[in-house]
Design a protein around this motif. Structure first.
Motif, PDB file in Angstrom:
ATOM      1  N   MET A  50      11.418   6.480  12.819  1.00 16.66           N
ATOM      2  CA  MET A  50      12.740   6.286  12.106  1.00 16.66           C
ATOM      3  C   MET A  50      13.661   6.076  13.298  1.00 16.66           C
ATOM      4  O   MET A  50      14.834   5.270  13.109  1.00 16.66           O
ATOM      5  N   LEU A  51      13.390   6.295  14.341  1.00 14.64           N
ATOM      6  CA  LEU A  51      14.265   6.273  15.803  1.00 14.64           C
ATOM      7  C   LEU A  51      14.170   4.708  16.220  1.00 14.64           C
ATOM      8  O   LEU A  51      15.151   4.262  17.021  1.00 14.64           O
ATOM      9  N   MET A  52      13.164   4.115  15.951  1.00  6.24           N
ATOM     10  CA  MET A  52      12.854   3.077  16.599  1.00  6.24           C
ATOM     11  C   MET A  52      13.797   1.728  16.386  1.00  6.24           C
ATOM     12  O   MET A  52      13.972   1.428  14.943  1.00  6.24           O
ATOM     13  N   PRO A  53      14.340   1.181  17.296  1.00  3.20           N
ATOM     14  CA  PRO A  53      15.179   0.046  17.021  1.00  3.20           C
ATOM     15  C   PRO A  53      14.612  -1.157  16.326  1.00  3.20           C
ATOM     16  O   PRO A  53      13.395  -1.410  16.153  1.00  3.20           O
ATOM     17  N   LYS A  54      15.573  -2.154  15.735  1.00  2.00           N
ATOM     18  CA  LYS A  54      15.217  -2.978  14.838  1.00  2.00           C
ATOM     19  C   LYS A  54      14.271  -3.972  15.950  1.00  2.00           C
ATOM     20  O   LYS A  54      13.431  -4.811  15.232  1.00  2.00           O
ATOM     21  N   ASP A  55      14.572  -4.327  16.963  1.00  4.76           N
ATOM     22  CA  ASP A  55      14.017  -5.164  17.885  1.00  4.76           C
ATOM     23  C   ASP A  55      12.685  -4.628  18.583  1.00  4.76           C
ATOM     24  O   ASP A  55      12.145  -5.258  19.499  1.00  4.76           O
ATOM     25  N   PRO A  97       8.792  -4.375  19.328  1.00  3.24           N
ATOM     26  CA  PRO A  97       7.751  -5.093  18.855  1.00  3.24           C
ATOM     27  C   PRO A  97       6.773  -4.401  17.868  1.00  3.24           C
ATOM     28  O   PRO A  97       6.673  -3.010  18.089  1.00  3.24           O
ATOM     29  N   ARG A  98       6.203  -5.180  16.833  1.00  3.76           N
ATOM     30  CA  ARG A  98       5.217  -4.155  16.164  1.00  3.76           C
ATOM     31  C   ARG A  98       4.176  -3.723  16.976  1.00  3.76           C
ATOM     32  O   ARG A  98       3.737  -2.528  16.494  1.00  3.76           O
ATOM     33  N   TRP A  99       3.676  -3.974  17.921  1.00  5.08           N
ATOM     34  CA  TRP A  99       2.478  -3.487  18.773  1.00  5.08           C
ATOM     35  C   TRP A  99       3.199  -2.016  19.172  1.00  5.08           C
ATOM     36  O   TRP A  99       2.225  -0.991  19.323  1.00  5.08           O
ATOM     37  N   GLN A 100       4.176  -2.073  19.517  1.00  3.05           N
ATOM     38  CA  GLN A 100       4.773  -0.794  20.139  1.00  3.05           C
ATOM     39  C   GLN A 100       5.191   0.239  18.919  1.00  3.05           C
ATOM     40  O   GLN A 100       4.572   1.566  19.135  1.00  3.05           O
ATOM     41  N   LEU A 101       5.289  -0.036  17.668  1.00  6.33           N
ATOM     42  CA  LEU A 101       5.602   0.557  16.919  1.00  6.33           C
ATOM     43  C   LEU A 101       4.097   1.229  16.379  1.00  6.33           C
ATOM     44  O   LEU A 101       3.971   2.573  16.166  1.00  6.33           O
ATOM     45  N   LEU A 102       3.312   0.423  16.234  1.00  2.00           N
ATOM     46  CA  LEU A 102       1.819   0.834  15.918  1.00  2.00           C
ATOM     47  C   LEU A 102       1.162   1.864  16.948  1.00  2.00           C
ATOM     48  O   LEU A 102       0.411   2.788  16.588  1.00  2.00           O
ATOM     49  N   LEU A 103       1.429   1.503  18.252  1.00  3.28           N
ATOM     50  CA  LEU A 103       0.842   2.432  19.438  1.00  3.28           C
ATOM     51  C   LEU A 103       1.666   3.885  19.298  1.00  3.28           C
ATOM     52  O   LEU A 103       1.187   4.802  19.461  1.00  3.28           O
ATOM     53  N   TRP A 104       3.152   3.777  19.263  1.00  2.27           N
ATOM     54  CA  TRP A 104       3.681   5.225  19.078  1.00  2.27           C
ATOM     55  C   TRP A 104       3.423   5.855  17.897  1.00  2.27           C
ATOM     56  O   TRP A 104       3.200   6.817  17.869  1.00  2.27           O
ATOM     57  N   ALA A 139       4.325   2.928  10.429  1.00  4.86           N
ATOM     58  CA  ALA A 139       4.640   2.079  11.486  1.00  4.86           C
ATOM     59  C   ALA A 139       4.620   0.679  11.096  1.00  4.86           C
ATOM     60  O   ALA A 139       5.443  -0.017  11.304  1.00  4.86           O
ATOM     61  N   MET A 140       3.526   0.224  10.520  1.00  6.46           N
ATOM     62  CA  MET A 140       3.388  -1.114   9.779  1.00  6.46           C
ATOM     63  C   MET A 140       4.616  -1.477   8.821  1.00  6.46           C
ATOM     64  O   MET A 140       5.095  -2.795   9.182  1.00  6.46           O
ATOM     65  N   ALA A 141       4.971  -0.668   8.269  1.00  2.00           N
ATOM     66  CA  ALA A 141       6.036  -0.854   7.054  1.00  2.00           C
ATOM     67  C   ALA A 141       7.491  -0.597   7.764  1.00  2.00           C
ATOM     68  O   ALA A 141       8.530  -1.152   7.063  1.00  2.00           O
ATOM     69  N   GLN A 142       7.764  -0.042   8.775  1.00  2.00           N
ATOM     70  CA  GLN A 142       9.105   0.367   9.408  1.00  2.00           C
ATOM     71  C   GLN A 142      10.101  -0.891   9.437  1.00  2.00           C
ATOM     72  O   GLN A 142      11.315  -0.816   8.977  1.00  2.00           O
ATOM     73  N   PRO A 143       9.502  -2.003  10.220  1.00  4.67           N
ATOM     74  CA  PRO A 143      10.418  -3.125  10.195  1.00  4.67           C
ATOM     75  C   PRO A 143      10.934  -3.478   8.861  1.00  4.67           C
ATOM     76  O   PRO A 143      12.171  -3.958   8.554  1.00  4.67           O
ATOM     77  N   SER A 144      10.177  -3.966   7.922  1.00  3.79           N
ATOM     78  CA  SER A 144      10.616  -4.260   6.482  1.00  3.79           C
ATOM     79  C   SER A 144      11.121  -3.223   6.056  1.00  3.79           C
ATOM     80  O   SER A 144      12.430  -3.568   5.271  1.00  3.79           O
ATOM     81  N   LEU A 145      11.287  -2.169   6.115  1.00  2.00           N
ATOM     82  CA  LEU A 145      11.801  -1.081   5.376  1.00  2.00           C
ATOM     83  C   LEU A 145      13.422  -1.157   6.125  1.00  2.00           C
ATOM     84  O   LEU A 145      14.405  -1.113   5.255  1.00  2.00           O
ATOM     85  N   LEU A 146      13.360  -1.218   7.262  1.00  2.00           N
ATOM     86  CA  LEU A 146      14.834  -1.267   8.149  1.00  2.00           C
ATOM     87  C   LEU A 146      15.472  -2.545   7.611  1.00  2.00           C
ATOM     88  O   LEU A 146      16.363  -2.345   7.464  1.00  2.00           O
ATOM     89  N   ARG A 147      14.839  -3.749   7.570  1.00  2.00           N
ATOM     90  CA  ARG A 147      15.527  -4.864   7.054  1.00  2.00           C
ATOM     91  C   ARG A 147      15.917  -4.760   5.547  1.00  2.00           C
ATOM     92  O   ARG A 147      17.061  -5.196   5.433  1.00  2.00           O
ATOM     93  N   LEU A 148      15.379  -4.075   4.863  1.00  2.00           N
ATOM     94  CA  LEU A 148      15.583  -3.939   3.514  1.00  2.00           C
ATOM     95  C   LEU A 148      16.845  -3.068   3.372  1.00  2.00           C
ATOM     96  O   LEU A 148      17.838  -3.291   2.404  1.00  2.00           O
ATOM     97  N   PHE A 149      17.333  -2.094   4.328  1.00  2.00           N
ATOM     98  CA  PHE A 149      18.272  -1.180   4.224  1.00  2.00           C
ATOM     99  C   PHE A 149      19.437  -1.222   5.101  1.00  2.00           C
ATOM    100  O   PHE A 149      20.448  -0.716   5.218  1.00  2.00           O
ATOM    101  N   GLU A 150      19.395  -2.153   6.056  1.00  2.00           N
ATOM    102  CA  GLU A 150      20.358  -2.300   7.235  1.00  2.00           C
ATOM    103  C   GLU A 150      21.648  -2.945   6.723  1.00  2.00           C
ATOM    104  O   GLU A 150      21.508  -3.791   5.661  1.00  2.00           O
TER     105      GLU A 150
END
Length: 173
Positions: free
Chosen positions: A42-47, A49-56, A82-93
């Motif tokens: 939840m702390l990961m910024p919008k920018d 990269p997806r590979w970092q999200l998946l790794l973390w 982690a796969m869905a985080q960018p989409s969820l963030l875009r949805l609610f930003e």
């Protein structure tokens, strides 16, 4: 970049320590156990990269699996989240959000952040219990565990967010 990495690593260590020392020993009514390590994603910024999200996500889930004795369940659920985080963030930003938006109560506002946090925690808990149960034979118990763990985890994550962004008090005692 090193400071960002160390900050995320510190958050991961703190969340895993909380899971190991506190939350693994709390089972409210035999169903609810907080799983606050999803807060790392939840702390990961919008920018980010997806590979970092998946790794973390995978590393955080794997670390939680080691301390919770749930082989692969946390890693799988965190990777799905982690796969869905960018989409969820875009949805609610917010509509005028900067490209480097860091999800927080202060940057997103209360209502959008609460919806974002609830969606992240619900997705994580659903994936977690789907992997943990791996069947639907005890649907009532599964639903009770899912709902109660979701509520407790969301409360813990929102409390962590409130503590993290608490304004510093300067002045005399």
């Amino acid at each position: 970049m090193l400071i960002t990495f160390l900050s995320r690593l510190l958050w991961l260590l703190v969340l895993i320590a909380l899971q190991m020392l506190v939350f693994n020993h709390i089972h409210l009514l035999g169903y609810a156990t907080a799983l606050p390590y999803v807060y790392l994603l939840m702390l990961m910024p919008k920018d980010t990269p997806r590979w970092q999200l998946l790794l973390w996500g995978f590393a955080g889930g794997l670390a939680a699996d080691v301390v919770s004795l749930t082989p692969g369940v946390g890693a799988g659920a965190m990777t799905v989240t982690a796969m869905a985080q960018p989409s969820l963030l875009r949805l609610f930003e917010p509509k005028d959000a900067p490209a480097d938006l860091e999800p927080s109560l202060a940057d997103m506002g209360v209502a959008p952040y609460m919806r974002y946090a609830a969606a992240m925690v619900l997705l994580f808990c659903t994936a977690y219990f789907a992997l943990l149960a791996f069947s639907f034979f005890h649907l009532r118990d599964l639903a009770l565990s899912l709902v109660s763990t979701f509520a407790l985890t969301l409360a813990v994550c929102l409390s962590l967010e409130a503590l993290r962004k608490q304004p510093q008090q300067h002045g005399r005692l």
